[in-house]
Design an enzyme around this catalytic site. Structure first.
Site, PDB file in Angstrom:
ATOM      1  N   ASN A  20     -14.482  52.873  34.013  1.00 59.68           N
ATOM      2  CA  ASN A  20     -13.765  52.274  32.877  1.00 59.68           C
ATOM      3  C   ASN A  20     -13.876  53.216  31.665  1.00 59.68           C
ATOM      4  OD1 ASN A  20     -13.354  50.787  30.456  1.00 59.68           O
ATOM      5  ND2 ASN A  20     -13.559  48.877  31.587  1.00 59.68           N
ATOM      6  N   GLY A  22     -12.775  52.932  28.683  1.00 60.50           N
ATOM      7  CA  GLY A  22     -13.152  52.254  27.431  1.00 60.50           C
ATOM      8  C   GLY A  22     -14.664  52.188  27.289  1.00 60.50           C
ATOM      9  N   LYS A  23     -15.328  51.847  28.390  1.00 62.44           N
ATOM     10  CA  LYS A  23     -16.799  51.823  28.363  1.00 62.44           C
ATOM     11  C   LYS A  23     -17.345  53.220  28.116  1.00 62.44           C
ATOM     12  CE  LYS A  23     -17.585  48.133  31.817  1.00 62.44           C
ATOM     13  NZ  LYS A  23     -18.215  47.857  33.126  1.00 62.44           N
ATOM     14  N   ASP A  78     -22.394  46.218  33.440  1.00 63.58           N
ATOM     15  CA  ASP A  78     -21.537  45.129  33.890  1.00 63.58           C
ATOM     16  C   ASP A  78     -21.372  44.182  32.718  1.00 63.58           C
ATOM     17  OD1 ASP A  78     -20.094  44.341  36.404  1.00 63.58           O
ATOM     18  OD2 ASP A  78     -20.892  42.417  35.750  1.00 63.58           O
ATOM     19  N   PHE A 161     -10.036  48.164  24.698  1.00 66.06           N
ATOM     20  CA  PHE A 161      -9.604  47.946  26.081  1.00 66.06           C
ATOM     21  C   PHE A 161      -9.828  46.474  26.441  1.00 66.06           C
ATOM     22  CE2 PHE A 161     -13.675  47.482  28.366  1.00 66.06           C
ATOM     23  CZ  PHE A 161     -14.574  47.933  27.411  1.00 66.06           C
ATOM     24  N   ASP A 164     -10.039  43.010  24.298  1.00 61.00           N
ATOM     25  CA  ASP A 164     -10.266  43.266  22.870  1.00 61.00           C
ATOM     26  C   ASP A 164      -9.184  42.667  21.962  1.00 61.00           C
ATOM     27  OD1 ASP A 164     -12.670  44.550  23.109  1.00 61.00           O
ATOM     28  OD2 ASP A 164     -11.860  46.574  22.998  1.00 61.00           O
ATOM     29  N   ARG A 190     -21.861  45.424  23.931  1.00 60.54           N
ATOM     30  CA  ARG A 190     -22.239  46.741  24.471  1.00 60.54           C
ATOM     31  C   ARG A 190     -23.043  47.528  23.445  1.00 60.54           C
ATOM     32  NH1 ARG A 190     -17.845  47.641  26.081  1.00 60.54           N
ATOM     33  NH2 ARG A 190     -18.307  46.797  28.132  1.00 60.54           N
TER      34      ARG A 190
HETATM   35  P1  ITT Z   1     -16.809  49.559  36.086  1.00 62.95           P
HETATM   36  O1  ITT Z   1     -17.239  48.478  37.079  1.00 62.95           O
HETATM   37  O2  ITT Z   1     -16.317  50.804  36.755  1.00 62.95           O
HETATM   38  O3  ITT Z   1     -17.836  49.807  35.046  1.00 62.95           O
HETATM   39  P2  ITT Z   1     -14.950  47.520  35.190  1.00 62.95           P
HETATM   40  O4  ITT Z   1     -13.894  47.499  34.131  1.00 62.95           O
HETATM   41  O5  ITT Z   1     -14.550  47.020  36.560  1.00 62.95           O
HETATM   42  O6  ITT Z   1     -15.517  49.020  35.277  1.00 62.95           O
HETATM   43  P3  ITT Z   1     -16.761  45.303  34.930  1.00 62.95           P
HETATM   44  O7  ITT Z   1     -16.748  44.952  36.369  1.00 62.95           O
HETATM   45  O8  ITT Z   1     -18.059  45.253  34.175  1.00 62.95           O
HETATM   46  O9  ITT Z   1     -16.210  46.764  34.668  1.00 62.95           O
HETATM   47  O10 ITT Z   1     -15.690  44.368  34.222  1.00 62.95           O
HETATM   48  C1  ITT Z   1     -15.766  44.205  32.873  1.00 62.95           C
HETATM   49  C2  ITT Z   1     -14.441  43.657  32.387  1.00 62.95           C
HETATM   50  O11 ITT Z   1     -14.723  42.772  31.288  1.00 62.95           O
HETATM   51  C3  ITT Z   1     -13.600  44.784  31.816  1.00 62.95           C
HETATM   52  O12 ITT Z   1     -12.734  45.344  32.782  1.00 62.95           O
HETATM   53  C4  ITT Z   1     -12.872  44.079  30.688  1.00 62.95           C
HETATM   54  O13 ITT Z   1     -11.768  43.391  31.204  1.00 62.95           O
HETATM   55  C5  ITT Z   1     -13.896  43.055  30.212  1.00 62.95           C
HETATM   56  N1  ITT Z   1     -14.709  43.630  29.131  1.00 62.95           N
HETATM   57  C6  ITT Z   1     -16.022  44.004  29.169  1.00 62.95           C
HETATM   58  N2  ITT Z   1     -16.407  44.516  27.995  1.00 62.95           N
HETATM   59  C7  ITT Z   1     -15.324  44.478  27.197  1.00 62.95           C
HETATM   60  C8  ITT Z   1     -15.077  44.886  25.892  1.00 62.95           C
HETATM   61  O14 ITT Z   1     -16.004  45.494  25.163  1.00 62.95           O
HETATM   62  N3  ITT Z   1     -13.856  44.694  25.393  1.00 62.95           N
HETATM   63  C9  ITT Z   1     -12.896  44.105  26.122  1.00 62.95           C
HETATM   64  N4  ITT Z   1     -13.030  43.701  27.372  1.00 62.95           N
HETATM   65  C10 ITT Z   1     -14.237  43.902  27.929  1.00 62.95           C
END
Ligand code: ITT
Length: 207
Positions: A20, A22-23, A78, A161, A164, A190
């Site tokens: 991700n 954004g992360k 996560d 992302f 948000d 985060r």
């Molecule tokens: P990785 O597993 O590869 O890290 P992912 O996007 O699948 O990527 P997650 O399984 O942790 O990660 O899902 C987290 C979801 O929650 C993410 O895709 C967003 O839709 C939402 N999310 C988490 N943190 C967020 C943030 O800071 N802002 C907006 N949405 C967020």
């Protein structure tokens, strides 16, 4: 110049076990000013299937999956959004909510549609983040962060992302997508989890 080169050469590698972007952007900014150099997963890396019931289960699973294949320390995140009026959904399924094939825009719209009869005062929601640090197939440290707010009536803003654009930060009255990354991190789930992790990393030399 020399001191910057010295600092770079002293930096320790920390692999972010996430796809991700954004992360990655937020975690990278939060590692600035530390002696840790963030790295992405190698492109050929396989996918970890998230089957955990909790953010902690999935963060540990992702960290251990990556650690089993890498020699550097690995950091996994996560995270997700729990909406009170939806009984805590989307929760651990935030990335796959409703239907995996939906775009994030469609997913946000689906959430807003589900809340169409929910009054403003009952649209409370909470972001959670669980970070897990692994080395040599072991979980070394874990931190968590939480951020409470509410779901808006329509998407606003184009930064960030995920959810948000529909998550309003109460003391600002703005969505996470309407503020700068640094300002989001100062308030976010985060940001809180990563500041606690950075504090640990500062006193954890892995070798
Ligand atoms: P990785 O597993 O590869 O890290 P992912 O996007 O699948 O990527 P997650 O399984 O942790 O990660 O899902 C987290 C979801 O929650 C993410 O895709 C967003 O839709 C939402 N999310 C988490 N943190 C967020 C943030 O800071 N802002 C907006 N949405 C967020």
């Amino acid at each position: 110049m020399r001191s910057m080169a010295n600092r770079q050469s002293r930096c320790l590698r920390l692999v972010f076990a996430t796809r991700n972007e954004g992360k990655v952007a937020e975690l990278t900014a939060l590692l600035k000013e530390t002696c840790w150099a963030p790295e992405r997963l190698p492109p050929s890396f396989g996918n970890y299937e998230e089957t955990g019931e909790t953010f902690a289960d999935n963060a540990r699973g992702k960290a251990l999956f990556a650690s089993a294949q890498l020699s550097s320390p690995v950091l996994a995140d996560d995270s997700g959004l729990e909406i009170d009026a939806l009984g805590g959904e989307p929760g651990v399924r935030s990335a796959r909510y409703i239907d995996e094939s939906l775009s994030q825009e469609e997913r946000n719209k689906a959430v807003l549609d589900k809340l169409s009869d929910t009054p403003v005062e009952l649209r409370t929601a909470h972001f959670f983040c669980h970070l897990a640090l692994a080395l040599d197939n072991d979980i070394v440290h874990e931190t968590t962060g939480r951020c409470s707010g509410s779901i808006g009536l329509a998407p606003r803003g184009n930064q960030g992302f995920g959810y948000d654009s529909i998550f309003i930060v109460p003391n600002l009255g703005l969505t996470f997508a309407e503020i700068r990354l640094e300002d989001k991190s100062a308030q976010s789930h985060r940001g809180a989890a990563m500041r606690a992790m950075v504090e640990f990393l500062g006193r954890w030399p892995p070798n």
